[in-house]
Design a protein around this motif. Structure first.
Motif, PDB file in Angstrom:
ATOM      1  N   SER A 159       0.839  -1.181  -0.014  1.00  0.00           N
ATOM      2  CA  SER A 159       0.022   0.149  -0.001  1.00  0.00           C
ATOM      3  C   SER A 159       0.907   1.207  -0.010  1.00  0.00           C
ATOM      4  O   SER A 159       0.470   2.307  -0.270  1.00  0.00           O
ATOM      5  N   ARG A 160       2.257   1.239   0.449  1.00  0.00           N
ATOM      6  CA  ARG A 160       3.047   2.427   0.580  1.00  0.00           C
ATOM      7  C   ARG A 160       3.824   2.401  -0.629  1.00  0.00           C
ATOM      8  O   ARG A 160       4.682   1.510  -0.702  1.00  0.00           O
ATOM      9  N   PHE A 161       3.943   3.483  -1.230  1.00  0.00           N
ATOM     10  CA  PHE A 161       4.732   3.689  -2.353  1.00  0.00           C
ATOM     11  C   PHE A 161       5.515   4.898  -2.362  1.00  0.00           C
ATOM     12  O   PHE A 161       5.152   5.817  -2.173  1.00  0.00           O
ATOM     13  N   CYS A 204      13.979   9.697 -12.178  1.00  0.00           N
ATOM     14  CA  CYS A 204      13.589   8.929 -13.268  1.00  0.00           C
ATOM     15  C   CYS A 204      12.300   8.197 -13.340  1.00  0.00           C
ATOM     16  O   CYS A 204      11.986   7.324 -14.119  1.00  0.00           O
ATOM     17  N   GLU A 205      11.399   8.437 -12.437  1.00  0.00           N
ATOM     18  CA  GLU A 205      10.084   8.051 -12.249  1.00  0.00           C
ATOM     19  C   GLU A 205       9.985   6.539 -11.907  1.00  0.00           C
ATOM     20  O   GLU A 205       9.125   6.139 -11.841  1.00  0.00           O
ATOM     21  N   ARG A 206      11.193   5.948 -11.192  1.00  0.00           N
ATOM     22  CA  ARG A 206      11.046   4.692 -11.028  1.00  0.00           C
ATOM     23  C   ARG A 206      10.108   4.617  -9.513  1.00  0.00           C
ATOM     24  O   ARG A 206      10.305   5.576  -8.673  1.00  0.00           O
ATOM     25  N   ILE A 207       9.469   3.629  -9.433  1.00  0.00           N
ATOM     26  CA  ILE A 207       8.590   3.542  -8.248  1.00  0.00           C
ATOM     27  C   ILE A 207       9.332   2.527  -7.215  1.00  0.00           C
ATOM     28  O   ILE A 207      10.014   1.257  -7.639  1.00  0.00           O
ATOM     29  N   PHE A 208       9.198   2.727  -5.980  1.00  0.00           N
ATOM     30  CA  PHE A 208       9.863   2.057  -4.817  1.00  0.00           C
ATOM     31  C   PHE A 208       8.778   1.646  -3.906  1.00  0.00           C
ATOM     32  O   PHE A 208       7.792   2.364  -3.548  1.00  0.00           O
ATOM     33  N   TRP A 209       8.803   0.132  -3.295  1.00  0.00           N
ATOM     34  CA  TRP A 209       7.941  -0.150  -2.449  1.00  0.00           C
ATOM     35  C   TRP A 209       8.826  -0.964  -1.604  1.00  0.00           C
ATOM     36  O   TRP A 209       9.602  -1.714  -1.865  1.00  0.00           O
ATOM     37  N   PRO A 210       8.249  -1.332  -0.129  1.00  0.00           N
ATOM     38  CA  PRO A 210       8.988  -2.149   0.664  1.00  0.00           C
ATOM     39  C   PRO A 210       8.775  -3.854   0.167  1.00  0.00           C
ATOM     40  O   PRO A 210       7.999  -4.473   1.165  1.00  0.00           O
ATOM     41  N   GLY A 211       9.003  -4.264  -1.051  1.00  0.00           N
ATOM     42  CA  GLY A 211       8.743  -5.599  -1.175  1.00  0.00           C
ATOM     43  C   GLY A 211       9.973  -6.380  -1.175  1.00  0.00           C
ATOM     44  O   GLY A 211      10.859  -6.023  -0.356  1.00  0.00           O
ATOM     45  N   SER A 212      10.015  -7.522  -1.888  1.00  0.00           N
ATOM     46  CA  SER A 212      11.122  -8.539  -1.565  1.00  0.00           C
ATOM     47  C   SER A 212      12.381  -7.923  -1.737  1.00  0.00           C
ATOM     48  O   SER A 212      13.430  -8.352  -1.082  1.00  0.00           O
ATOM     49  N   HIS A 213      12.699  -6.999  -2.856  1.00  0.00           N
ATOM     50  CA  HIS A 213      13.894  -6.511  -3.075  1.00  0.00           C
ATOM     51  C   HIS A 213      14.610  -5.662  -2.017  1.00  0.00           C
ATOM     52  O   HIS A 213      15.699  -5.757  -1.438  1.00  0.00           O
ATOM     53  N   TRP A 214      13.833  -5.009  -1.391  1.00  0.00           N
ATOM     54  CA  TRP A 214      13.993  -4.125  -0.197  1.00  0.00           C
ATOM     55  C   TRP A 214      14.461  -5.016   1.243  1.00  0.00           C
ATOM     56  O   TRP A 214      15.276  -4.748   1.730  1.00  0.00           O
TER      57      TRP A 214
END
Ligand SMILES: [Zn+2]
Length: 243
Positions: A211-213, A219-229
């Motif tokens: 829900s948090r982005f 560069c308009e990349r989107i980040f979220w607390p996913g698996s990469h994080w």
């Protein structure tokens, strides 16, 4: 021939493979900065210079027979407090990374530190940028760190990026970590973004579980607390950088 006696502390003597003391032939008038650097030690590695028992700055011109003690910097190195060698302190910790330590850039950005990196920058440009924008130079190149314009820097010892990061964190006592607040690719500070505005750019699973982005204004990349994080966080934990 007239000589000067240079003493290096253990840290400097060991790393730069110098004898406990060096007899330096004084055949021209030279600043102590130039003399120390002629032994392979960039001025960015020097914490204190004591001549005949008195602290001196880099411009000091030593005389024949004098004893010069050169001490390394004791970590954590606080770049915000001015001292005799570096009267212009930096109120904020910001970096510029040389191409030979480029992998440090995304790692430091991950910790939230403003870190400039451009593989096309030459030594002269790095030194100028460091001076103008008050940035700490991180490099594996001794010649770059000898440049007079550079005030704060660190000769990176390790070859592996994870070890290099630990080196920098320990040396500068980096504490105020603001994880994932900066774009790893272009160094911009990320901004929170409303999920509804970027819904069309998300994969179905990401759309469903997060829900948090945040978004990079560059560069308009989107980040979220996913698996990469999470993977990055555990990498940091393993390196002893975050709890
Ligand atoms: Zn970006």
């Amino acid at each position: 021939m007239k000589y000067l006696k240079l003493f290096f502390d253990r840290e400097l003597a060991d790393y730069f493979r110098l004898g406990f003391h060096v007899h330096y032939p004084l055949n021209r008038k030279a600043s102590i900065k130039d003399i120390i650097e002629s032994q392979g030690v960039p001025h960015t590695e020097v914490g204190q210079i004591v001549v005949q028992g008195l602290p001196q700055d880099f411009s000091y011109i030593p005389g024949a027979g004098e004893h010069v003690l050169v001490r390394s910097i004791q970590p954590p190195f606080d770049v915000s407090s001015p001292d005799r060698l570096r009267p212009r302190s930096f109120s904020e910790i910001r970096f510029v990374v040389d191409v030979n330590a480029g992998k440090l850039a995304p790692l430091l950005r991950m910790l939230g530190y403003d870190t400039f990196f451009d593989h096309e920058l030459g030594d002269e440009q790095i030194a100028l940028l460091a001076h103008e924008q008050k940035r700490i130079v991180l490099s594996r190149d001794r010649a770059l760190l000898k440049r007079g314009r550079i005030e704060f820097g660190r000769l990176i010892r390790s070859a592996r990026p994870g070890d290099q990061l630990r080196e920098v964190v320990t040396f500068f006592g980096l504490k105020s970590l603001n994880l994932f607040s900066r774009c790893l690719r272009c160094n911009h500070a990320l901004r929170d973004v409303d999920k509804n505005q970027i819904l069309h750019r998300l994969q179905p699973k990401t759309r469903k579980y997060y829900s948090r982005f945040s978004i990079c204004p560059g560069c308009e990349r989107i980040f979220w607390p996913g698996s990469h994080w999470e993977k990055m966080k555990s990498l940091m934990k393993n390196a002893g950088i975050v709890q």
